[in-house]
Design an enzyme around this catalytic site. Structure first.
Site, PDB file in Angstrom:
ATOM      1  N   LYS A 144       0.833  -1.198   0.000  1.00 17.03           N
ATOM      2  CA  LYS A 144       0.000   0.000   0.000  1.00 17.03           C
ATOM      3  C   LYS A 144       0.870   1.251   0.000  1.00 17.03           C
ATOM      4  O   LYS A 144       0.698   2.149  -0.838  1.00 17.03           O
ATOM      5  CB  LYS A 144      -0.923   0.021   1.224  1.00 17.03           C
ATOM      6  CG  LYS A 144      -1.862   1.222   1.247  1.00 17.03           C
ATOM      7  CD  LYS A 144      -2.632   1.324   2.547  1.00 17.03           C
ATOM      8  CE  LYS A 144      -1.764   1.944   3.626  1.00 17.03           C
ATOM      9  NZ  LYS A 144      -2.529   2.296   4.850  1.00 17.03           N
ATOM     10  N   ASP A 162      -6.219   0.809   0.516  1.00 18.85           N
ATOM     11  CA  ASP A 162      -6.398   1.144   1.929  1.00 18.85           C
ATOM     12  C   ASP A 162      -7.772   0.647   2.353  1.00 18.85           C
ATOM     13  O   ASP A 162      -8.421  -0.116   1.631  1.00 18.85           O
ATOM     14  CB  ASP A 162      -6.230   2.655   2.153  1.00 18.85           C
ATOM     15  CG  ASP A 162      -7.363   3.468   1.530  1.00 18.85           C
ATOM     16  OD1 ASP A 162      -8.196   2.902   0.773  1.00 18.85           O
ATOM     17  OD2 ASP A 162      -7.435   4.680   1.805  1.00 18.85           O
TER      18      ASP A 162
END
Length: 253
Positions: A144, A162
């Site tokens: 991420k 996310d």
């Protein structure tokens, strides 16, 4: 009339909800939703403030388990105090922890920043690498964080999964996966690579402003007509508009 006016989902969304959607139909629906989200959020962007790849990397590490707004309150002081990877490597732990304390989990985050600075100095001459495999090998950096840095600092397309992107990808019926990496790969199959970074931005904007975790504003959602989860939230247009954070454009497709 659209679903924002209370009309039931169209056939494509209905088929998706029933698990009867073909891969081609899913791809077409996802791309249509993406195009409309771009119209809804033309100013979508990374909401972490930064002026360099190092600043973005540090800010993204700090953003775990807190909001971008909270991180942005901390980073002006942090970035002025620590300007290079070597500065983080040599930082006084107590001072660093004090500066970042309000972001939560500050001891673990301080440890990550100290190790991150040292790793950048030792492995990359103090520079932030531009390859996924190098980024994820750094302390405290996962896919991420790496995709945020690649997309917004270096212009390398990446999908940032996310909590918002993961939640909305499942609500939209783009995937049923819960693992972030599998969500990333599944969504990547639906959207052209050149659009991956902007896709992340508009979906995150939508998750923060309209498609909330607990009470999504279905009746004010521009992509409601293509969403198999329509009805999980408030469907009355007037009530839904009150749930939306930020300004609402007058016209919608």
């Amino acid at each position: 009339m659209s679903q924002a006016s209370g009309v039931a989902p169209r056939s494509g969304a209905a088929r998706a909800a029933a698990g009867e959607e073909t891969p081609l139909a899913r791809t077409r629906r996802a791309r249509r939703m993406y195009r409309v989200l771009c119209q809804r959020y033309p100013d979508a962007h990374c909401e972490l403030n930064f002026t360099s790849a190092l600043e973005l990397l540090v800010a993204t590490v700090l953003s775990a388990q807190t909001t971008d707004a909270r991180v942005n309150l901390v980073t002006p002081v942090l970035f002025q105090r620590y300007r290079t990877a070597a500065d983080y490597a040599a930082a006084d732990r107590a001072e660093l922890e004090t500066i970042i304390a309000s972001t939560g989990f500050y001891r673990a985050k301080a440890d990550s920043l100290l190790k991150l600075g040292a790793a950048l100095v030792e492995r990359h001459d103090g520079q932030v690498p531009q390859r996924m495999q190098d980024l994820v090998a750094l302390p405290g950096v996962g896919r991420k964080t790496a995709n945020v840095v690649l997309g917004d600092a270096f212009g390398v397309p990446g999908i940032t999964v996310d909590t918002h992107v993961g939640r909305l990808a499942r609500r939209f019926g783009w995937t049923q996966e819960s693992d972030p990496v599998r969500v990333e790969y599944a969504v990547a199959e639906l959207i052209p690579k050149r659009e991956w970074t902007m896709l992340s931005h508009v979906v995150i904007f939508h998750g923060r402003r309209t498609c909330h975790a607990r009470r999504p504003a279905c009746g004010a959602c521009w992509v409601a007509r293509w969403c198999p989860s329509y009805g999980e939230g408030e469907t009355d247009p007037s009530a839904a508009r009150k749930l939306v954070k930020g300004p609402i454009p007058v016209e919608q497709p």
